[in-house]
Every structure is written in structure tokens, then in C-alpha cells.
Design a protein around this motif. Structure first.
Motif: not given
Length: 511
Positions: A201-206, A443-447
């Protein structure tokens, strides 16, 4: 000794306030709910006096149940874990002998041998001591002092989305590759390849977003106990979660499903806050800060001068602080003062060093106060307090929810980044400084947004202006209203028939 018809439970936590503070509150609740229960809380020298005062926040004058909660010092610890120190005490308890508190020298009367132990999931050797000495005659419950999602992800079995038994994986890889075990463990925990993490139930993340700040965790923690937590939890009879149903229902259910596979119990016991009268709870919190009178006066002056909900409270807890990028915090404070927002900041972390230049700015500003130790619940309950900038530790977050103070998240590691997602994307009761205060792999891309942070001081200031203007505007009012509904749901978890009340009642019935 003559048999007595009572139950004896022993509790133990590592030397971390965020772990042991809710534990003593939980122990107080237990003795108040079960009149034939005695609890012995074993702690170290560093925590002893503070725990005595904290326990007092759960008992009003004349409450005799306080006499059935014994806080006993096992002596000084060489590290924050204190593993193995409970050995001599446990042997005395099992033999129904008196205990000598290593802080006061006072003898604690003998009690029947304990039948239940609640032990911090990081206190690995202490768990082993109890299991080795007492076998199956004592039920051991693992104390999970944080977000349930985090416990699942870092220490759960692989089939429930966790990292599994890291010790075995690291030892195998070390043997096969010839690389040092220490390096392999660090790679498993901290070297992330950009894979997506999908939690219920959480949004995906890297995967690197689970560690959005460049923050040093002691090597001792990485090597000594992180890799072994999964297998130590496996030797327990169940887990006790300090979280609460209204905050992370899906993660709690996933943990129940996992434990049910092996016939083990899960009890949810949050939110855990002192149960004495407001007057007593606040008084015992104030005596833990020598600056409490000054802070109280500052809050009252802010209310009179700037009105309700006008103050910004900033705290990263007792351990965390953006020490590697502290210039970003001072830039954030510049924006706070630029926008004429009164603020109160804690510098409780030993990593926090406030430059003289910043001190002078704050002094000249006249509407800010930086204090070494702040009575946090007093601040959060004060009508002047409007917003709370937090690292997202579970205890501070719980206190904010119960006080209905919305949050601006600045997470580092552990359960903090997922708590930030719950605050912003799931419950929508606050903001995250999502972009520019990140550092290292953060500091890398935020999904969630597709944005790649710049991380410059000017970018930090731009984001701070945007978030603070929204927080103290109409959007912030909507989030406060939403949080007030969540506050009632959280408090309801301990009402008669509430989820935590039911679980704790069931736990006591099982003793």
C-alpha cells in the motif's frame, strides 16, 4: 522462596532513548492493566535516571501499581547495545534471588522466576542469554521500536519482502569472493542499484531512497547486530510492535501473516504516551530539561506576539543530525527568519554544532531559540506550535500525531524515509523536503516525482520557501484538519475495543 500467585515479566532495550522510552511507558501500562503482574526493566547506567523520571510520567500520586514496575541498572555499557550485560541479573531472577541495582546499590526483593521477556530486536546477545539459560520455559517477544514497514523490509524473511538472513548471505559471499565480511554486509545494506522497492500500500521507491541522507552508521552496528537480527527474531515467540493500526494497517497485517506461518503472535501496542494526568506528565518531562522554564516562557511569548499555530519546531532527535551537510540546515533557518516565522530548535544530537555566526543571527532575529534539550510533548501540546520539522523517528512522529501537529519531514535512514512517505503520500498530513536537502545517493532521481535533486544551497532555499509558505497557508490548514481526524483514530486505538487495547488485553491474558 514461597510461591506467590503473580506473573513476572522482564524487559530490556538497547541504550537508545527512542527504543527504551516507549518500552518503559508500555511496562507502566502493563502493570496498571494487570494487578498481579510485576515488571522488571533492566537498563544501563546511562539510561537509569532518565527512565526513573520517565516512568513517573505514567503514574499519578498514590498509584500503587507503580510499585510493581522495577527499574534496575545492570551497570555501565561499553556500547549502545549493552549485549550480554543482563546475564548475571537473569540468572539471579531465574533463581528467584534478590537483585542489587548497580546504580543505587539498593537490593530489590526476590520475585517468582520470570516467565516472559520482552527484548529489543537489536539486543541479540541478551535474547540469546535468556533462551540459552531458560529454554522454552520463558516466552521471548521481540520489541520492535519503530515503523513496522522498516522491520519488514530490513529484517523480514525474503518471501515477505525483507532482506532475510544477512549473516548467512554475507558469510557465503565472503567465502566465495574472498572479500571481507564487513564489506559484504555494508554492500547488502547500503549499496543500492536502483531497484524498485514495493511495500504493501505504499508508492514504489528506488532502493537508494530508503537511505536519502549521507549519514554514518557506526561499523559496530553494521557488523555486530544488523546482519543477525533476522535469525534472532526467528528464535522468539512473537513480536510487539510500538506502531498502531491507524498509521500502517497493511504493514501490521503483513507482519501478522508472516508470524502466523510459524505459529507466533504479533501484538500492536501504539501509540505509547505517558498515562498520568497532564499535569504530572508535563512536570516530569520538564525536569529532564534544565531550560524548560526558558522554553515555556518563549512559547508563551510567541503565542502572545504571533498567535496560535505560528511557531515552527525543529528537532532531529537525540542521534540524527545533518552533520555532513549542516550548511543546508543553516540555509533553511535563513529562510525561516526571512519569512518571519518564530522557531524553536533542538540540538540534542551530539553531532549538532551550531556555528557562532548562526547563534548571532538567531539572537539578532529575536524570534528563535536553540536549546540543548527540549521537553518535546510540552512543545507539541502548546497552542503556539504550528509545524514540526522532523527526521521522522517513530516516537517523535507519534507524539506529533497525538498532539495534531503536522509535519515537515527531513528523513535520513531507518524507518524515517518510509514514515515520510506515510506522512506525505498516504495520510497527506504534511510535507517532505523531498528534493534538495538530500545528500549522497539521495541526490539520485526520485521515483515518485521523476525529479533529480540539484542539492545546492540556493535550491535548498527555494524548496524551503515553497514548503513553508504552503505549510503556513491554506494548504497547511487542510493538512492540519486531516491530521486531527488521524489523531482521533490513533487515540481510538487505545480506547475500549480499539486495536491496541485489544492486542494488549490479549497479550496479558496469554501470560
Amino acid at each position: 522462596m514461597t510461591a506467590i500467585s503473580l506473573t513476572h515479566l522482564v524487559a530490556n532495550s538497547i541504550e537508545a532513548w527512542g527504543h527504551v522510552r516507549p518500552l518503559v511507558t508500555f511496562c507502566a501500562r502493563l502493570v496498571k492493566m494487570k494487578t498481579d503482574l510485576y515488571v522488571t526493566l533492566l537498563t544501563t547506567t546511562v539510561m537509569f535516571e532518565r527512565l526513573i523520571r520517565e516512568a513517573g510520567r505514567s503514574f499519578d500520586e498514590g498509584d500503587e501499581s507503580s510499585q510493581r514496575l522495577r527499574i534496575v541498572c545492570v551497570g555501565p555499557s561499553a556500547d549502545m547495545v549493552g549485549d550480554g550485560l543482563i546475564g548475571p541479573m537473569w540468572k539471579a531472577l531465574a533463581a528467584e534471588e534478590d537483585l542489587i541495582c548497580q546504580q543505587t546499590g539498593i537490593s530489590c526483593n526476590a520475585l517468582p522466576a520470570p516467565t516472559v521477556a520482552i527484548i529489543d530486536l537489536f539486543a541479540l546477545e541478551n535474547t540469546g542469554v535468556v533462551r540459552a539459560f531458560s529454554g522454552s520455559s520463558v516466552k521471548i517477544y521481540s520489541w520492535w521500536p519503530g515503523l513496522t514497514y522498516y522491520g519488514l523490509y530490513e529484517f523480514g524473511d525474503v518471501h515477505v519482502g525483507g532482506l532475510g538472513n544477512i549473516r548467512v548471505r554475507a558469510e557465503q559471499e565472503s567465502r566465495q569472493s574472498g572479500r571481507p565480511y564487513h564489506d559484504v554486509v555494508k554492500e547488502i545494506f547500503f549499496t543500492k542499484s536502483g531497484n524498485l522497492v514495493r511495500l504493501p500500500s505504499l508508492p514504489p521507491m528506488y532502493d537508494y531512497e530508503i537511505h536519502p541522507q549521507d549519514f554514518d552508521i557506526p561499523d559496530e552496528a553494521i557488523v555486530k547486530f544488523f546482519p543477525k537480527v533476522n535469525e534472532v527474531v526467528a528464535m522468539t515467540d512473537g513480536v510487539i510492535l510500538i506502531s498502531f493500526q491507524s498509521w500502517e494497517k497493511e504493514a501490521i497485517q503483513a507482519t501478522r501473516d508472516w508470524m502466523t506461518e510459524t505459529g507466533r503472535a504479533v501484538y500492536t501496542v501504539g501509540p505509547l504516551l505517558p498515562t498520568a494526568s497532564k499535569r504530572k506528565a508535563v512536570a516530569n518531562e520538564k525536569i529532564q530539561s534544565p531550560e524548560s522554564a526558558c522554553i515555556q516562557a518563549f512559547l508563551d511569548e510567541t503565542l502572545a506576539r504571533s498567535g496560535g499555530y505560528s511557531l515552527l519546531y525543529i528537532s532531529f532527535g537525540t542521534i540524527f543530525f545533518p552533520s555532513k551537510t549542516s550548511e543546508k540546515l543553516w540555509a533553511f533557518l535563513d529562510v525561516v527568519m526571512e519569512l518571519d516565522i518564530p522557531f524553536l530548535m533542538s540540538r540534542a544530537s551530539p553531532r549538532c554544532v551550531v556555528p557562532e555566526e548562526v547563534k548571532e543571527k538567531v539572537k539578532a532575529y529575536g524570534k528563535g531559540l536553540i536549546s540543548a534539550w527540549i521537553p518535546q510533548q510540552m512543545v507539541l501540546d502548546h497552542p503556539a506550535t504550528g509545524w514540526y520539522v522532523s527526521h521522522g523517528g517513530h516516537n517523535g512522529l507519534t507524539e506529533a500525531i497525538v498532539s495534531a501537529v503536522p509535519l515537515i519531514m527531513w528523513p535520513f535512514v531507518g524507518d524515517q524515509p518510509v514514515n515520510a512517505v506515510l506522512v506525505t503520500d498516504v495520510h497527506k498530513v504534511g510535507y517532505e523536503l523531498l528534493r534538495e536537502v538530500r545528500s549522497g545517493s539521495g541526490l539520485r532521481k526520485i521515483f515518485r516525482t521523476g525529479y533529480t535533486p540539484i542539492g545546492t544551497i540556493e535550491a535548498v532555499k527555494d524548496e524551503a520557501r515553497d514548503v513553508l509558505r504552503r505549510a503556513f497557508g491554506e494548504d497547511g490548514k487542510e493538512k492540519r484538519t486531516r491530521l486531527q481526524a488521524l489523531q482521533q483514530a490513533a487515540l481510538g486505538d487505545w480506547d475500549e475495543g480499539g486495536a491496541s487495547r485489544r492486542d494488549v488485553t490479549a497479550f496479558l491474558a496469554s501470560l
